[in-house]
Design a protein around this motif. Structure first.
Motif, short mmCIF file in Angstrom:
data_model
loop_
_atom_site.label_atom_id
_atom_site.label_comp_id
_atom_site.label_asym_id
_atom_site.label_seq_id
_atom_site.Cartn_x
_atom_site.Cartn_y
_atom_site.Cartn_z
N PHE A 202 32.75 42.16 42.30
CA PHE A 202 33.13 43.56 42.45
C PHE A 202 32.45 44.22 43.65
N ALA A 203 31.54 43.49 44.28
CA ALA A 203 30.89 43.99 45.50
C ALA A 203 30.31 42.79 46.24
N ALA A 204 30.10 42.96 47.55
CA ALA A 204 29.58 41.86 48.37
C ALA A 204 28.70 42.44 49.47
N GLU A 205 27.93 41.56 50.07
CA GLU A 205 27.09 41.97 51.19
C GLU A 205 27.94 42.34 52.39
N VAL A 206 27.36 43.14 53.28
CA VAL A 206 28.05 43.49 54.52
C VAL A 206 28.08 42.26 55.42
N ARG A 207 29.26 42.00 55.98
CA ARG A 207 29.38 40.85 56.86
C ARG A 207 28.36 40.94 58.00
N PRO A 208 27.83 39.85 58.51
CA PRO A 208 28.28 38.48 58.29
C PRO A 208 27.70 37.82 57.05
N LYS A 209 26.87 38.52 56.27
CA LYS A 209 26.38 37.95 55.03
C LYS A 209 27.53 37.88 54.02
N THR A 210 27.42 36.98 53.05
CA THR A 210 28.58 36.71 52.20
C THR A 210 28.26 36.63 50.71
N ALA A 211 27.02 36.96 50.30
CA ALA A 211 26.71 36.87 48.88
C ALA A 211 27.46 37.93 48.09
N SER A 212 27.78 37.59 46.85
CA SER A 212 28.32 38.56 45.91
C SER A 212 27.18 39.37 45.31
N ILE A 213 27.50 40.56 44.82
CA ILE A 213 26.49 41.47 44.25
C ILE A 213 26.92 41.85 42.85
N VAL A 214 25.99 41.76 41.91
CA VAL A 214 26.30 42.14 40.52
C VAL A 214 26.49 43.65 40.44
N ILE A 215 27.64 44.06 39.90
CA ILE A 215 27.98 45.47 39.71
C ILE A 215 28.44 45.65 38.26
N ASP A 216 28.06 46.73 37.63
CA ASP A 216 28.62 47.06 36.33
C ASP A 216 29.88 47.87 36.57
N GLU A 217 31.00 47.15 36.70
CA GLU A 217 32.23 47.83 37.11
C GLU A 217 32.73 48.79 36.03
N ARG A 218 32.25 48.66 34.81
CA ARG A 218 32.65 49.60 33.77
C ARG A 218 32.06 50.99 34.01
N ARG A 219 31.00 51.05 34.83
CA ARG A 219 30.35 52.33 35.09
C ARG A 219 30.81 52.97 36.40
N ILE A 220 31.74 52.35 37.08
CA ILE A 220 32.29 52.98 38.29
C ILE A 220 33.00 54.26 37.86
N PRO A 221 32.65 55.41 38.43
CA PRO A 221 33.31 56.66 38.02
C PRO A 221 34.82 56.58 38.24
N HIS A 222 35.58 56.99 37.24
CA HIS A 222 37.03 56.90 37.37
C HIS A 222 37.55 58.17 38.04
N PRO A 223 38.26 58.03 39.16
CA PRO A 223 38.77 59.23 39.84
C PRO A 223 39.73 60.02 38.97
N ARG A 224 39.80 61.32 39.22
CA ARG A 224 40.80 62.14 38.55
C ARG A 224 42.19 61.66 38.96
N PRO A 225 43.20 61.95 38.16
CA PRO A 225 44.55 61.45 38.49
C PRO A 225 45.18 62.20 39.66
N ALA A 226 46.14 61.57 40.29
CA ALA A 226 46.94 62.21 41.33
C ALA A 226 47.93 63.18 40.68
N PRO A 227 48.54 64.06 41.45
CA PRO A 227 49.57 64.93 40.88
C PRO A 227 50.71 64.13 40.26
N ASP A 228 51.37 64.75 39.30
CA ASP A 228 52.49 64.08 38.62
C ASP A 228 53.63 63.80 39.58
N ARG A 229 54.33 62.73 39.31
CA ARG A 229 55.60 62.38 39.96
C ARG A 229 55.48 62.22 41.48
N VAL A 230 54.30 61.89 41.98
CA VAL A 230 54.15 61.76 43.43
C VAL A 230 54.96 60.60 43.99
N ASN A 231 55.25 59.60 43.15
CA ASN A 231 55.95 58.42 43.64
C ASN A 231 57.43 58.38 43.26
#
Length: 715
Positions: A202-231
């Motif tokens: 769910f996250a990685a080092e800035v290139r040119p490094k390539t290691a993965s980084i442990v993230i608690d993706e369940r704690r990523i803040p969920h953005p508010r929704p977009a306006p209705d019917r935008v699509n």
């Protein structure tokens, strides 16, 4: 030291494929015995569940220890001495499995729609102990270890156990969010592979490094929704396409962070009247020059600009400004960087093994094996992930044509036909249909768009009717034909009149987006302004007329950053677009024009409600090639929701130009691209004109040079 069994040496040498069979707690006769492999430990003792201790004997100098638990305990910790340091630690090999039988069933069946909840690295608590659970697919590996900050990057310390059809797992107690890690894999022939990044990281080092980084993706803040019917097909959809690394830079040509962009980009795009922003791929990628189109971390927003939380903040800011967010998504190919998906477990796991199927000649990249259950499940889950975790409102799928055709950009004899002898990639077709079906089932307010450059039928038609199921398709034919036309000197345009007319023959065969994308302003094609012929006055007038033509034309709109103010040079991903040009009136005039076109497009139902419906369009003037004039009526659902669009692609002023209209009475000139506000000459109809009361009403108009005018009937 007694002779050890063969599997003890397999542990010591880092080649045991089932470490739980030997390490951890085992019953031997009437005793509970613990075996632990702790390289560099001077001595080790077991601590029972009530605090009792018992020393473990060193049974091999490499660091292998074994001994009974004190007083028949079944739960324990280890205490080890490393030089002068004594540490208490949990034994990874005493914990239960991570994957449930149901997980394994769904993974094997290919119907686990949220593999990101299961695979990858996840914080969890097992038996009251906090740590990280790691799971990775490597069905052809002989041994897989997780290596990282928590074990000195030593593959001998944490070999994983294999479950089901090749899923390797291990819970590492006291590993933490923020730890860096990779997978060390031994292939089935015993070869050590380059350390591999986590495909589900769910996250990685800035290139040119390539290691993965442990993230608690369940704690990523969920953005508010977009306006209705935008699509929705009946809603206005004007997309601002953005490359985050070069939209705006700061200081000494440094990137803005996600949070800095959150403060600037949504406010700008909203002020300009756009309804959507579309980001070029933000999935982690090693090479800046790929613009994100060669991703290695499909579940990780690139760390170039900040953390996953920061990226979520940018999406939230866009939604807060009333903008929907689309992502470019790349399921068509991936690079062969050693740390990536290529040859992942020593075999062609994600790609085809035959290069006639598995490698793109144009890009030197690898092609996913869409016929493999685990691969399509990985890709579909990735699509759902961005909408689920980050609130993304839609995905634009890159290079769909390269997926649909087995002979795409290949010479005769350089490709493998399908089972019927044809050139269609049946597995890719099935994958795209599944992708769209799953996405719309889970997120009915979202959308998808295909960059498909051929005449493949029914790209944006429902799967149940034989289509591919996309919400929209980029109209590449419209883009090529109209740019070719507008690039001609006006004196020659009468010979290319059909380039404008032709697009309307198929304009409603798909739900089209009209794209002026990043691909049209690179690789020697020049900027959109750079394609305009004539002196400076003509170039800018041509550009204003062309943009106006685009907004009056049926179809949703897309414009790459910089085009909205008439960028002079080609786009360069290493530098900001040329904001300084706005100090010049001609460029600020183009910006004013695009802002007003966006607002008019959103305000007039006639310009958007029937964008993708033949009923929303009627030609009025098609045959005036000598004067380079076109005219048509756009229609909304309401009977009087009408807009007359007239474009004059010649440098001449036409007075008393007669145009039939559906209604008599006043027609208001609501837009004129020749306005001085945009840098024009103010030729026009002084705001309104009256249609005759004849059986067929007509307007007598003044049509400005190299310009477009929009007129609507009085309510």
């Amino acid at each position: 030291m007694s002779k050890l069994p063969a599997e003890a040496y397999a542990i010591i040498e880092g080649r045991h494929s089932d470490p739980f069979h030997y390490l951890g707690l085992h019953t031997e006769g009437d005793r509970n015995v613990v075996r632990a492999f702790l390289p560099d430990a001077a001595n080790v003792e077991a601590i029972g569940e009530h605090g009792e201790t018992a020393p473990l004997a060193r049974i091999h100098d490499a660091g292998l220890f074994a001994g009974p638990l004190p007083n028949g305990s079944t739960r324990y910790q280890l205490r080890a001495r490393f030089g002068d340091n004594v540490v208490e630690l949990e034994d990874a090999y005493r914990f239960p499995p991570i994957l449930s039988d149901f997980d394994l069933y769904l993974l094997g069946e290919g119907t686990h729609q949220r593999v990101y909840d299961t695979l990858g690295a996840h914080p969890m608590t097992l038996d009251g102990v906090d740590g990280i659970g790691f799971v990775v697919l490597a069905p052809n590996a002989r041994r897989v270890s997780v290596v990282g900050d928590f074990n000195f990057w030593d593959g001998r310390r944490h070999p994983m156990r294999v479950r089901g059809p090749g899923y390797w797992e291990l819970f590492i107690p006291r590993a933490r969010v923020g730890d860096h890690y990779k997978f060390e894999i031994i292939g089935r022939n015993g070869q050590h592979l380059p350390l591999k990044s986590d495909p589900l990281a769910f996250a990685a080092e800035v290139r040119p490094k390539t290691a993965s980084i442990v993230i608690d993706e369940r704690r990523i803040p969920h953005p508010r929704p977009a306006p209705d019917r935008v699509n929705a097909l009946s809603s206005p959809m004007s997309i601002y396409e953005v490359h985050l690394g070069s939209w705006r830079r700061k200081g000494r040509n440094e990137w803005l962070t996600y949070r800095e962009m959150a403060e600037q980009l949504p406010a700008y795009a909203s002020d300009m009247g756009f309804t959507h922003v579309e980001f070029l791929p933000i999935s982690e990628h090693p090479f800046d020059g790929s613009w994100g189109y060669q991703p290695t971390g499909m579940f990780a927003p690139t760390s170039r600009f900040g953390s996953p939380d920061d990226f979520a903040a940018l999406i939230d800011a866009c939604h807060g400004a009333g903008l929907a967010v689309l992502l470019d998504w790349v399921p068509g190919h991936f690079p062969d960087d050693p740390h990536g998906l290529g040859n992942f477990d020593g075999t062609a796991l994600y790609e085809h093994s035959n290069p006639l199927q598995g490698r793109h000649l144009d890009w030197g990249t690898l092609i996913y094996n869409y016929g493999r259950t685990e691969v399509t499940n990985f890709l579909v889950s990735n699509a759902l992930f961005w909408l689920d975790r980050y609130g993304i409102d839609g995905l634009r799928v890159d290079a769909v044509a390269s997926m649909l055709y087995l002979d795409y950009s290949r010479p005769a004899g350089g490709w493998i036909p399908n089972k019927y002898g044809g050139r269609e990639n049946i597995e890719a077709i099935d994958f795209l249909r599944r992708f769209n079906t799953e996405l719309f089932a889970h997120f009915p307010q979202a959308t998808t768009a295909a960059e498909e450059s051929t005449a493949w039928p029914q790209v944006s038609r429902p799967v149940e009717y034989g289509g591919l199921g996309f919400g929209y398709k980029w109209n590449m034919g419209w883009m090529h034909d109209t740019l070719k036309y507008i690039g001609k000197d006006p004196i020659h345009r009468k010979y290319h009149h059909g380039d404008i007319l032709f697009g309307l023959h198929y304009a409603f065969s798909e739900n089209f987006i009209l794209p002026l994308s990043h691909d049209e302003v690179v690789h020697g094609k020049r900027s959109i302004l750079g394609r305009m012929p004539g002196d400076d006055w003509q170039r800018f007038a041509n550009l204003r007329a062309y943009y106006s033509f685009m907004f009056g034309h049926p179809g949703k709109k897309l414009m790459f950053m910089g085009c909205e103010f008439g960028q002079e040079r080609e786009w360069n991903h290493d530098y900001s677009i040329d904001w300084h040009l706005l100090q010049q009136p001609r460029h600020s005039g183009i910006q004013n024009l695009v802002r007003d076109l966006n607002r008019l497009y959103r305000a007039l139902p006639a310009l958007h409600e029937l964008d993708c419906d033949q009923a929303g369009f009627e030609w009025v003037v098609t045959d005036d090639a000598n004067n380079n004039v076109f005219a048509w009526i756009r229609k909304g659902n309401d009977a009087r929701a009408r807009c007359l669009v007239i474009t004059n692609f010649s440098p001449n002023v036409y007075r008393n130009y007669r145009v039939r209209v559906p209604f008599a009475g006043k027609w208001h000139e609501v837009f004129n691209s020749d306005s001085a506000h945009y840098g024009g000459t103010n030729v026009g109809n002084i705001g309104e004109v009256r249609a005759s009361e004849d059986a067929t009403p007509e307007l007598s108009l003044t049509i400005p040079p190299l310009a477009a005018i929009f007129l609507v009937p009085e309510s």
